[in-house]
Design a protein around this motif. Structure first.
Motif, mmCIF file in Angstrom:
data_model
loop_
_atom_site.group_PDB
_atom_site.id
_atom_site.type_symbol
_atom_site.label_atom_id
_atom_site.label_comp_id
_atom_site.label_asym_id
_atom_site.label_seq_id
_atom_site.Cartn_x
_atom_site.Cartn_y
_atom_site.Cartn_z
ATOM 1 N N LYS A 111 0.743 -1.026 -0.073
ATOM 2 C CA LYS A 111 0.035 -0.028 -0.148
ATOM 3 C C LYS A 111 0.943 1.263 -0.123
ATOM 4 C CE LYS A 111 -2.296 -1.537 3.641
ATOM 5 N NZ LYS A 111 -3.469 -1.539 4.706
ATOM 6 N N LYS A 112 2.169 1.070 -0.166
ATOM 7 C CA LYS A 112 3.197 2.336 0.099
ATOM 8 C C LYS A 112 3.013 2.856 1.081
ATOM 9 C CE LYS A 112 3.817 1.304 -4.585
ATOM 10 N NZ LYS A 112 4.935 0.681 -5.119
ATOM 11 N N GLU A 113 2.500 2.262 2.217
ATOM 12 C CA GLU A 113 2.738 3.035 3.639
ATOM 13 C C GLU A 113 4.133 3.132 4.151
ATOM 14 O OE1 GLU A 113 -1.698 1.739 5.005
ATOM 15 O OE2 GLU A 113 -0.158 0.667 5.788
ATOM 16 N N LEU A 114 4.950 1.981 3.613
ATOM 17 C CA LEU A 114 6.317 1.890 3.782
ATOM 18 C C LEU A 114 7.142 2.116 2.481
ATOM 19 C CD1 LEU A 114 6.457 -1.059 6.302
ATOM 20 C CD2 LEU A 114 6.777 1.303 6.919
ATOM 21 N N PRO A 115 7.802 3.317 2.307
ATOM 22 C CA PRO A 115 8.290 3.400 1.106
ATOM 23 C C PRO A 115 9.820 2.923 0.983
ATOM 24 C CG PRO A 115 8.565 5.361 2.425
ATOM 25 C CD PRO A 115 7.584 4.421 3.240
ATOM 26 N N ALA A 116 10.269 2.768 -0.397
ATOM 27 C CA ALA A 116 11.575 2.400 -0.524
ATOM 28 C C ALA A 116 12.440 3.606 -0.068
ATOM 29 C CB ALA A 116 11.870 2.255 -2.120
ATOM 30 N N PRO A 117 13.757 3.280 0.356
ATOM 31 C CA PRO A 117 14.617 4.220 0.824
ATOM 32 C C PRO A 117 14.900 5.525 -0.189
ATOM 33 C CG PRO A 117 15.513 1.975 1.323
ATOM 34 C CD PRO A 117 14.375 2.047 0.344
ATOM 35 N N GLU A 118 14.838 6.586 0.320
ATOM 36 C CA GLU A 118 15.336 7.758 -0.356
ATOM 37 C C GLU A 118 16.670 7.784 -0.794
ATOM 38 O OE1 GLU A 118 15.376 12.443 1.057
ATOM 39 O OE2 GLU A 118 13.637 11.251 1.679
ATOM 40 N N ILE A 119 16.964 8.327 -1.871
ATOM 41 C CA ILE A 119 17.986 8.655 -2.582
ATOM 42 C C ILE A 119 19.038 9.177 -1.450
ATOM 43 C CG2 ILE A 119 19.642 9.614 -4.077
ATOM 44 C CD1 ILE A 119 17.289 9.486 -6.144
ATOM 45 N N GLY A 120 20.338 8.781 -1.172
ATOM 46 C CA GLY A 120 21.061 9.210 -0.227
ATOM 47 C C GLY A 120 20.898 8.486 1.292
ATOM 48 N N ALA A 121 20.080 7.606 1.410
ATOM 49 C CA ALA A 121 19.961 7.271 2.636
ATOM 50 C C ALA A 121 21.218 6.473 3.092
ATOM 51 C CB ALA A 121 18.674 6.568 2.674
ATOM 52 N N MET A 122 21.567 6.826 4.567
ATOM 53 C CA MET A 122 22.793 5.960 5.125
ATOM 54 C C MET A 122 22.742 6.421 6.439
ATOM 55 S SD MET A 122 25.060 8.162 6.537
ATOM 56 C CE MET A 122 26.501 7.486 6.331
ATOM 57 N N SER A 123 23.361 5.156 7.117
ATOM 58 C CA SER A 123 23.466 5.384 8.670
ATOM 59 C C SER A 123 24.744 4.981 9.207
ATOM 60 C CB SER A 123 22.432 4.532 9.230
ATOM 61 O OG SER A 123 22.695 3.216 8.770
ATOM 62 N N PHE A 124 25.237 5.485 10.333
ATOM 63 C CA PHE A 124 26.288 5.192 10.910
ATOM 64 C C PHE A 124 26.131 4.172 11.956
ATOM 65 C CE2 PHE A 124 26.926 9.828 9.797
ATOM 66 C CZ PHE A 124 28.144 9.897 9.178
ATOM 67 N N MET A 125 27.187 3.014 12.101
ATOM 68 C CA MET A 125 27.033 2.180 13.070
ATOM 69 C C MET A 125 28.525 1.863 13.589
ATOM 70 S SD MET A 125 24.119 -0.811 12.399
ATOM 71 C CE MET A 125 24.146 -1.432 13.962
ATOM 72 N N LEU A 126 29.003 3.033 14.264
ATOM 73 C CA LEU A 126 30.309 3.107 14.587
ATOM 74 C C LEU A 126 30.730 2.866 16.206
ATOM 75 C CD1 LEU A 126 31.304 6.328 12.555
ATOM 76 C CD2 LEU A 126 31.119 3.935 11.855
ATOM 77 N N SER A 127 29.640 2.394 16.887
ATOM 78 C CA SER A 127 29.789 2.259 18.258
ATOM 79 C C SER A 127 30.640 1.119 18.786
ATOM 80 C CB SER A 127 28.482 2.341 19.092
ATOM 81 O OG SER A 127 28.463 2.144 20.453
ATOM 82 N N LYS A 128 31.641 1.378 19.618
ATOM 83 C CA LYS A 128 32.363 0.049 20.137
ATOM 84 C C LYS A 128 31.568 -0.714 21.202
ATOM 85 C CE LYS A 128 36.455 2.244 21.787
ATOM 86 N NZ LYS A 128 37.433 2.387 22.172
ATOM 87 N N LEU A 129 30.390 -0.139 21.430
ATOM 88 C CA LEU A 129 29.742 -0.622 22.663
ATOM 89 C C LEU A 129 28.607 -1.615 21.867
ATOM 90 C CD1 LEU A 129 29.399 2.463 25.008
ATOM 91 C CD2 LEU A 129 30.976 0.443 25.060
ATOM 92 N N GLN A 130 28.487 -1.525 20.614
ATOM 93 C CA GLN A 130 27.254 -2.103 20.110
ATOM 94 C C GLN A 130 27.598 -3.827 20.320
ATOM 95 O OE1 GLN A 130 27.492 -1.311 15.851
ATOM 96 N NE2 GLN A 130 29.527 -2.501 15.479
ATOM 97 N N TYR A 131 26.492 -4.551 20.272
ATOM 98 C CA TYR A 131 26.307 -5.806 20.512
ATOM 99 C C TYR A 131 25.344 -6.572 19.383
ATOM 100 C CZ TYR A 131 26.370 -10.680 22.517
ATOM 101 O OH TYR A 131 26.401 -11.923 22.809
ATOM 102 N N LEU A 132 25.823 -6.900 18.224
ATOM 103 C CA LEU A 132 25.047 -7.473 17.226
ATOM 104 C C LEU A 132 24.763 -8.862 17.337
ATOM 105 C CD1 LEU A 132 26.601 -5.116 14.581
ATOM 106 C CD2 LEU A 132 24.861 -4.650 16.160
ATOM 107 N N GLY A 133 24.940 -9.678 18.428
ATOM 108 C CA GLY A 133 24.604 -10.938 18.319
ATOM 109 C C GLY A 133 25.500 -12.004 19.057
ATOM 110 N N ASP A 134 25.243 -12.993 19.537
ATOM 111 C CA ASP A 134 26.108 -13.844 20.322
ATOM 112 C C ASP A 134 27.343 -14.341 19.632
ATOM 113 O OD1 ASP A 134 24.271 -13.579 22.471
ATOM 114 O OD2 ASP A 134 23.592 -15.622 22.101
ATOM 115 N N SER A 135 27.472 -14.241 18.106
ATOM 116 C CA SER A 135 28.396 -14.789 17.415
ATOM 117 C C SER A 135 29.100 -13.657 16.955
ATOM 118 C CB SER A 135 28.313 -15.543 16.322
ATOM 119 O OG SER A 135 27.166 -15.065 15.381
ATOM 120 N N ALA A 136 28.410 -12.396 16.588
ATOM 121 C CA ALA A 136 29.082 -11.280 15.988
ATOM 122 C C ALA A 136 29.656 -10.150 16.970
ATOM 123 C CB ALA A 136 27.954 -10.626 15.240
ATOM 124 N N GLY A 137 29.061 -10.304 18.196
ATOM 125 C CA GLY A 137 29.535 -9.346 19.327
ATOM 126 C C GLY A 137 29.518 -7.944 18.688
#
Length: 245
Positions: free
Chosen positions: A157-183
């Motif tokens: 229904k287009k309620e969740l659109p595709a990403p806009e041009i230029g969409a990006m994000s930072f994931m630079l935290s040394k405190l992140q925990y992305l899973g039991d195997s990935a840490g």
């Protein structure tokens, strides 16, 4: 740079890329014991952070300080994400939980996962809604199958659109925990684009710094994520496993 140094750097980048891809393959292909361990949602309390100040700090750690200090900050409560800090640069930082994983990931309900992420304005407009929507469905007590069906309907229904041009994000935290195997995995940038194949970005090819998110197997939202590993965490310290030997 000398020829010898260039060869050493290329070998280092190749080994790092292989290690990162292996980490994601391991995270996505864990055994039945992990699937059973996280087969259902844990009590809501286990996904929440009792100290809002700590959650704000963790969210800010996703991006370099000059960006994070002026970003809006969202924190998770029983009713979903709410604004804890109003920003002024168009960026929004928050800590994502395990349910932002692909639906077929064994750790989909792992309450230990904390993914500090900071979206740029284009991603705030079109990608952040994916997180807010999934979180709303999770906290409503819906099953994975029910959530998946509703997300697919929202996309149709287009309620969740595709990403806009230029969409990006930072994931630079040394405190992140992305899973039991990935840490904490590694600091990285994520580029959000409409559904496409890895070849369109030259991802996962020998010598390419671009990684295709191999975990994007069962993701009903209309996006593909490409990742570029970074050698430094948001506080400027070097990521040890990114060092070139």
């Amino acid at each position: 740079m000398s020829t010898r140094s260039m060869r050493t750097e290329r070998r280092g980048k190749t080994s790092v890329q292989s290690a990162l891809l292996a980490a994601f393959l391991i995270a996505g292909c864990q055994g039945d014991s992990v699937s059973e361990q996280y087969s259902r949602m844990a009590p809501v309390e286990q996904y929440l952070m009792a100290d809002s100040g700590a959650e704000i700090a963790l969210a800010r750690s996703a991006a370099p300080q000059p960006i994070a200090q002026d970003a809006s900050i969202l924190i998770l409560g029983r009713g979903g994400y709410k604004t804890a800090v109003d920003g002024k640069n168009g960026f929004t930082c928050l800590v994502e939980r395990s349910w932002m994983s692909p639906f077929d990931r064994p750790e989909f309900w792992n309450p230990k996962i904390r993914g500090p992420i900071c979206y740029n304005p284009a991603a705030v407009n079109t990608v952040l809604p994916y997180t807010l929507n999934r979180t709303k469905l999770v906290l409503a007590g819906l099953s994975k199958a029910q959530m998946h069906k509703l997300i697919e309907a929202s996309v149709a229904k287009k309620e969740l659109p595709a990403p806009e041009i230029g969409a990006m994000s930072f994931m630079l935290s040394k405190l992140q925990y992305l899973g039991d195997s990935a840490g904490p995995w590694c600091p990285h940038l994520m580029f959000h684009v409409p559904k496409t194949g890895e070849a369109s970005w030259g991802a996962n090819r020998a010598g390419s710094p671009v990684l295709f998110n191999d975990e994007s197997r069962d993701v009903p939202e209309p996006e593909t994520i490409f990742m570029v590993p970074i050698a430094y965490w948001s506080d400027g310290s070097a990521a040890p496993h990114m060092a070139v030997h």
